[in-house]
Design an enzyme around this catalytic site. Structure first.
Site, PDB file in Angstrom:
ATOM      1  N   ASP A   1       0.857  -1.364   0.498  1.00 24.36           N
ATOM      2  CA  ASP A   1      -0.308  -0.116   0.271  1.00 24.36           C
ATOM      3  C   ASP A   1       1.193   1.288  -0.173  1.00 24.36           C
ATOM      4  O   ASP A   1       1.472   1.531  -0.644  1.00 24.36           O
ATOM      5  CB  ASP A   1      -1.076   0.061   0.853  1.00 24.36           C
ATOM      6  CG  ASP A   1      -2.141   0.865   1.438  1.00 24.36           C
ATOM      7  OD1 ASP A   1      -2.822   0.620   0.697  1.00 24.36           O
ATOM      8  OD2 ASP A   1      -1.629   2.039   2.183  1.00 24.36           O
TER       9      ASP A   1
ATOM     10  N   HIS B   1      -6.865  -6.506  -1.281  1.00 28.73           N
ATOM     11  CA  HIS B   1      -6.273  -5.298  -1.455  1.00 28.73           C
ATOM     12  C   HIS B   1      -4.526  -5.820  -0.135  1.00 28.73           C
ATOM     13  O   HIS B   1      -3.540  -5.646   0.211  1.00 28.73           O
ATOM     14  CB  HIS B   1      -6.640  -3.800  -0.979  1.00 28.73           C
ATOM     15  CG  HIS B   1      -5.071  -2.876  -0.555  1.00 28.73           C
ATOM     16  ND1 HIS B   1      -4.433  -2.551  -1.639  1.00 28.73           N
ATOM     17  CD2 HIS B   1      -4.876  -1.736   0.153  1.00 28.73           C
ATOM     18  CE1 HIS B   1      -3.641  -1.268  -1.475  1.00 28.73           C
ATOM     19  NE2 HIS B   1      -4.539  -1.175   0.041  1.00 28.73           N
TER      20      HIS B   1
END
Length: 319
Positions: free
Chosen positions: A98, A298
């Site tokens: 991320d 994610h």
């Protein structure tokens, strides 16, 4: 595994670590912590590496400078340079997820002598855009698509962190759910926020914890963000245009150390950063691994811990 605090030049950092051998640094993103890497710290330690996962600047047990300007990409890379030195090493492999991925990419881009290889999870390397700062470009793209405002632009507001701090548990639970691979497509976030809404309000109130997130693990996040707040983490986003100004010297620079990229097939970040995946080989001159993990979202190192562990150890063993 042990947790301890270590003093570097710039600040006091809290780290999770295990093992001995070549150093592997694991950099988390938003809204996560060093504990997001527990499975990797253990697996890498078992494989003969010294695995270290810090709480990043503004997060968890690490210092949280008050000045917004203290969260630029230069500060974040500098923290990792300082950490490697404080750990007594002269080189390491850096892995980022991320927001941690851009930090890792820039570690490799600016200090290849120190960061001998790099792995990015979920967020591909995005070369500096020569035409101007990124937030204006994101706003123009959002307007053209007619999908609402990209959450990254919404996070630029001075009070953007207030909606998360109003109900820390709800904000975290909704954020993890909205970007998880197990979440149905019609309930996943696209990253674009309709007018009058916030990132939190667009996620259903009945959003459960993802399958991989235990109540005990979730409680650790809630405790950390209840104590430390979200101002520092969102200041990372508020420095995007400043980062662009500070990195003019890196225009057209390429990453030349061995590199790998891993992304979840169902990662919502691909809606707005996926365009950079296709051109990775042009910017990473020694790209040795590029993997799309089927069905993953994610939070890939936690959703698919065994798969990510295997890929990391394979990449490291071939260096």
């Amino acid at each position: 595994m042990q947790t301890r605090q270590i003093k570097t030049d710039g600040l006091k950092q809290q780290i999770l670590e295990a093992g001995s051998g070549p150093l592997v640094l694991l950099i988390h993103g938003f809204p996560e912590l060093g504990i997001s890497w527990r499975a990797q710290v253990q697996a890498l330690a078992d494989a003969g590496y010294h695995a270290v996962a810090p709480d990043m600047r503004g997060y968890g047990g690490t210092d949280k400078p008050a000045a917004r300007d203290a969260y630029s990409i230069l500060h974040l890379v500098g923290d990792m340079v300082d950490l490697v030195r404080a750990l007594g090493d002269t080189e390491c492999v850096v892995v980022g997820h991320d927001w941690g991925a851009p930090v890792a990419w820039h570690c490799a881009l600016t200090r290849p002598d120190l960061f001998r290889a790099v792995v990015g999870l979920s967020v591909p390397f995005q070369p500096r855009r020569p035409k101007g700062p990124p937030t204006a470009a994101m706003a123009a793209i959002s307007k053209r698509l007619g999908l609402g405002e990209l959450y990254i632009n919404q996070f630029q507001a001075d009070d953007a962190h207030a909606v998360f701090e109003a109900d820390v548990a709800a904000g975290l639970r909704k954020g993890f759910y909205a970007y998880d691979g197990a979440t149905p497509e019609d309930r996943q976030s696209t990253g674009f926020i309709p007018e009058g809404e916030t990132f939190i309000s667009t996620v259903p109130d009945d959003a459960p914890l993802p399958p991989w997130m235990t109540p005990e693990h979730f409680a650790e996040y809630v405790a950390a963000f209840s104590a430390g707040g979200f101002r520092g983490p969102l200041d990372w986003y508020r420095n995007l245009d400043r980062n662009w100004a500070l990195t003019a010297h890196l225009q057209d620079a390429r990453i030349r150390v061995p590199a790998a990229f891993v992304v979840g097939e169902r990662d919502p970040v691909r809606h707005y950063a996926g365009q950079h995946e296709a051109g990775l080989k042009d910017w990473l001159t020694d790209l040795r691994m590029k993997v799309v993990v089927p069905g993953a979202g994610h939070w890939i190192q936690q959703e698919r811990a065994d798969a990510v562990n295997g890929l990391l150890i394979q990449f490291l063993s071939e260096l």
